[in-house]
Design a protein around this motif. Structure first.
Motif, short mmCIF file in Angstrom:
data_model
loop_
_atom_site.label_atom_id
_atom_site.label_comp_id
_atom_site.label_asym_id
_atom_site.label_seq_id
_atom_site.Cartn_x
_atom_site.Cartn_y
_atom_site.Cartn_z
N GLU A 87 0.79 -1.26 -0.03
CA GLU A 87 0.04 -0.05 -0.14
C GLU A 87 0.68 1.32 -0.12
OE1 GLU A 87 -3.06 0.31 -0.60
OE2 GLU A 87 -3.02 2.55 -0.09
N ASN A 88 1.60 1.32 0.89
CA ASN A 88 2.55 2.69 1.15
C ASN A 88 3.55 2.88 0.09
OD1 ASN A 88 1.54 4.01 3.82
ND2 ASN A 88 1.50 1.78 4.15
N ASP A 89 4.35 1.65 0.02
CA ASP A 89 5.69 1.98 -0.84
C ASP A 89 5.36 1.99 -2.45
OD1 ASP A 89 7.15 2.36 1.18
OD2 ASP A 89 8.17 0.45 1.11
N PHE A 90 4.06 1.27 -2.86
CA PHE A 90 3.81 1.01 -4.19
C PHE A 90 2.33 1.71 -4.64
CE2 PHE A 90 7.08 -1.79 -2.93
CZ PHE A 90 7.95 -1.59 -3.79
N ARG A 91 1.30 1.18 -4.20
CA ARG A 91 0.15 1.71 -4.49
C ARG A 91 -0.06 3.36 -4.25
NH1 ARG A 91 -1.90 -3.84 -2.89
NH2 ARG A 91 -2.68 -3.00 -1.15
N MET A 92 0.49 3.56 -3.07
CA MET A 92 0.32 5.10 -2.82
C MET A 92 1.10 6.02 -4.02
SD MET A 92 -0.37 5.16 1.18
CE MET A 92 0.07 6.96 1.30
N ARG A 93 1.89 5.35 -4.53
CA ARG A 93 2.98 6.00 -5.65
C ARG A 93 2.44 5.47 -6.98
NH1 ARG A 93 6.87 8.82 -4.07
NH2 ARG A 93 7.74 8.52 -1.96
N GLY A 94 1.28 4.93 -7.13
CA GLY A 94 0.63 4.57 -8.55
C GLY A 94 1.24 3.41 -9.06
N CYS A 95 2.04 2.60 -8.22
CA CYS A 95 2.45 1.43 -8.85
C CYS A 95 1.36 0.10 -8.56
CB CYS A 95 3.90 1.09 -8.26
SG CYS A 95 5.12 2.38 -8.62
N VAL A 228 12.44 12.19 -10.03
CA VAL A 228 13.35 11.00 -9.85
C VAL A 228 12.53 9.84 -9.39
CG1 VAL A 228 15.28 10.00 -8.19
CG2 VAL A 228 15.25 12.27 -9.25
N PRO A 229 12.27 8.73 -9.85
CA PRO A 229 11.58 7.67 -9.54
C PRO A 229 11.97 6.78 -8.26
CG PRO A 229 12.76 6.82 -11.18
CD PRO A 229 13.38 8.20 -11.14
N HIS A 230 10.94 6.59 -7.43
CA HIS A 230 11.15 5.76 -6.21
C HIS A 230 11.16 4.46 -6.45
CE1 HIS A 230 10.67 9.28 -3.12
NE2 HIS A 230 10.31 9.90 -4.32
N SER A 231 10.62 4.07 -7.29
CA SER A 231 10.37 2.56 -7.57
C SER A 231 10.64 2.46 -9.07
CB SER A 231 9.19 1.92 -7.23
OG SER A 231 8.79 0.83 -7.81
N ILE A 232 11.30 1.43 -9.59
CA ILE A 232 11.35 0.93 -10.93
C ILE A 232 9.82 0.90 -11.52
CG2 ILE A 232 11.55 -1.53 -10.90
CD1 ILE A 232 13.84 -1.00 -13.04
N TYR A 233 9.09 0.59 -10.70
CA TYR A 233 7.77 0.15 -11.33
C TYR A 233 6.73 1.33 -11.81
CZ TYR A 233 9.10 -4.39 -9.47
OH TYR A 233 9.66 -5.46 -9.33
N GLU A 234 7.44 2.38 -11.54
CA GLU A 234 6.93 3.84 -11.82
C GLU A 234 7.06 3.69 -13.59
OE1 GLU A 234 7.99 7.36 -9.79
OE2 GLU A 234 8.40 6.24 -7.99
N CYS A 235 8.11 2.85 -13.90
CA CYS A 235 8.29 2.96 -15.50
C CYS A 235 7.35 1.95 -16.04
CB CYS A 235 9.78 2.42 -15.74
SG CYS A 235 10.93 3.84 -15.10
N ASP A 236 6.81 2.46 -17.25
CA ASP A 236 5.95 1.44 -18.04
C ASP A 236 6.59 -0.11 -18.34
OD1 ASP A 236 4.16 3.41 -18.11
OD2 ASP A 236 4.55 4.06 -19.80
N GLY A 237 6.12 -0.93 -18.19
CA GLY A 237 6.58 -2.18 -18.69
C GLY A 237 7.64 -2.87 -17.36
N ALA A 238 7.69 -2.23 -16.36
CA ALA A 238 8.95 -2.77 -15.43
C ALA A 238 8.48 -4.25 -14.86
CB ALA A 238 9.13 -1.77 -14.29
#
Ligand code: MLT
Length: 404
Positions: A87-95, A228-238
């Motif tokens: 929830e906090n590290d990913f979904r809240m960042r749109g991942c 600057v991305p916090h997670s690589i899953y902010e990138c399309d297709g990661a």
């Protein structure tokens, strides 16, 4: 007679931070009164925040009562922690990462050393140069790196991606075909970050070639700049090409408590196999889970109080980074990093990085990390960390000013 793994004997010297610790201990023995300031290994100095220690106390009490005692932890982690992470590290960042794609561990160091087990021994790795030594050393131990050339400081089966002044410390795509691409951003050791579009280039490349990216995001809490991305899953297709590693050490001060996690998306398949299922199988066989009390402490990191308290702590380390950056610049050094990262990367003035290490220790009683220890392109650089106490960072910069 037992046949041993001879790859170990290929490793040059001991682990970088052990070598430094030995050098400092020997200096201290000959100079017992030296007031040494340690800005070498990236080890935190601020205590755990109250939200975390309260959670630890509660969990310890639970473990002391029959009704609430817990035995083996689930080997992939308790769902209360995996949910909080997703929830906090990913979904809240749109991942779009779900809790069952999270694998809780005892820290990112072990994960970054162990993850290579998912790949064949003939897989070729690409690493940034300079690089966090664990990625390379663990692959050497597995027998994947070929032979070491003392002259160049390189392994002949490893593909190096230099991160140097000329390219703004942004790696280019591997020059030869790589199967595994290690990226750590914000970077250890240079302290420099990648913009989202720069990381996207690697993701697109990996999806095209079938390579897998191991993305170490241990320092994401220090990101200051937009874009600057916090997670690589902010990138399309990661999700079809990347594994991400995270740590509770640098954001929440867990270096002594030990907690981390890896993310292996369910869409990540190679040669008809799910890397998620393989990693789950490995965890099940080789790991009995991080301790319950530590996972409860990890959960507290995501509570409202935990988040507020940790934010303050990181603010303090960022202030240290600023003190070090400014102090070095004022003393005439060329300095990089320290904006999105707790690491400051400075150019050594006309001497090798190990000579500079000796000079800093001897003349200023400051411990840092020689850039050459991170790979050939780190030569001529030196790393300082912002994880010391504020007082010590100020004191260190006074010493630098006096000696410049
Ligand atoms: C470092 O100093 O590079 C890190 O602290 C090492 C680590 O996290 O294992």
């Amino acid at each position: 007679m037992a046949v041993i793994n001879e790859n170990f004997s290929k490793l040059p010297g001991s682990y970088l931070f052990s070598t430094i610790a030995k050098k400092v201990a020997s200096y201290k023995e000959s100079n017992p009164d030296a007031d040494i300031i340690r800005l070498g290994i990236g080890d935190v100095t601020k205590p755990l925040v109250p939200a975390v220690t309260n959670a630890l106390h509660l969990a310890v009490d639970e473990m002391g009562k029959e009704e609430t005692f817990r035995g083996y932890a689930p080997d992939l982690g308790y769902s209360f922690l995996r949910e909080a992470i997703a929830e906090n590290d990913f979904r809240m960042r749109g991942c779009d990462i779900s809790s069952d794609e999270i694998f809780v561990s005892d820290g990112a160091k072990s994960d970054s050393a162990d993850i290579q087990e998912l790949f064949g021994l003939d897989a070729r790795i690409a690493v940034c140069d300079p690089v966090y030594p664990v990625y390379l050393d663990s692959n050497v131990m597995a027998g994947r790196c070929g032979e070491y050339d003392k002259e160049s400081g390189k392994w002949d089966r490893v593909i190096y991606m230099p991160c140097i002044e000329d390219n703004g410390f942004v790696p280019s795509l591997p020059k030869e075909e790589a199967d595994i691409i290690y990226l750590c951003f914000p970077n250890n050791p240079t302290g420099m970050a990648l913009k989202k579009e720069e990381l996207q280039v690697f993701v697109d490349h990996a999806n095209k070639t079938g390579a897998v990216i191991i993305f170490d995001a241990a320092y994401e809490a220090y990101i200051t700049q937009e874009g600057v991305p916090h997670s690589i899953y902010e990138c399309d297709g990661a999700k079809t090409c990347a594994i991400e590693l995270r740590s509770f050490s640098k954001n929440a001060g867990f270096t002594g408590l030990r907690l981390g996690y890896s993310v292996v998306p369910k869409e990540l398949n190679r040669m008809g196999n799910s890397l998620h299922d393989m990693w789950a199988r490995r965890h099940g066989t080789k790991f009995n889970g991080a301790p319950y009390i530590v996972q409860r402490a990890g959960e507290a990191v995501y509570s409202k109080e935990g988040k507020d308290q940790i934010k303050e702590q990181i603010k303090g380390y960022k202030e240290n980074a600023k003190v070090i950056r400014e102090g070095l610049k004022n003393a005439g050094y060329t300095v990089y990093g320290g904006v999105d990262s707790p690491y400051i990367w400075l150019k050594t003035p006309g001497m090798s990085s190990w000579d500079f290490f000796d000079m800093m220790l001897d003349k200023m009683n400051i411990v840092g990390t020689p850039g050459g220890g991170f790979g050939p392109s780190g030569e001529g650089y030196f790393r300082l960390t912002a994880f010391g106490s504020h007082e010590n960072c100020l004191k260190a910069m006074e010493r630098v000013a006096k000696n410049s």
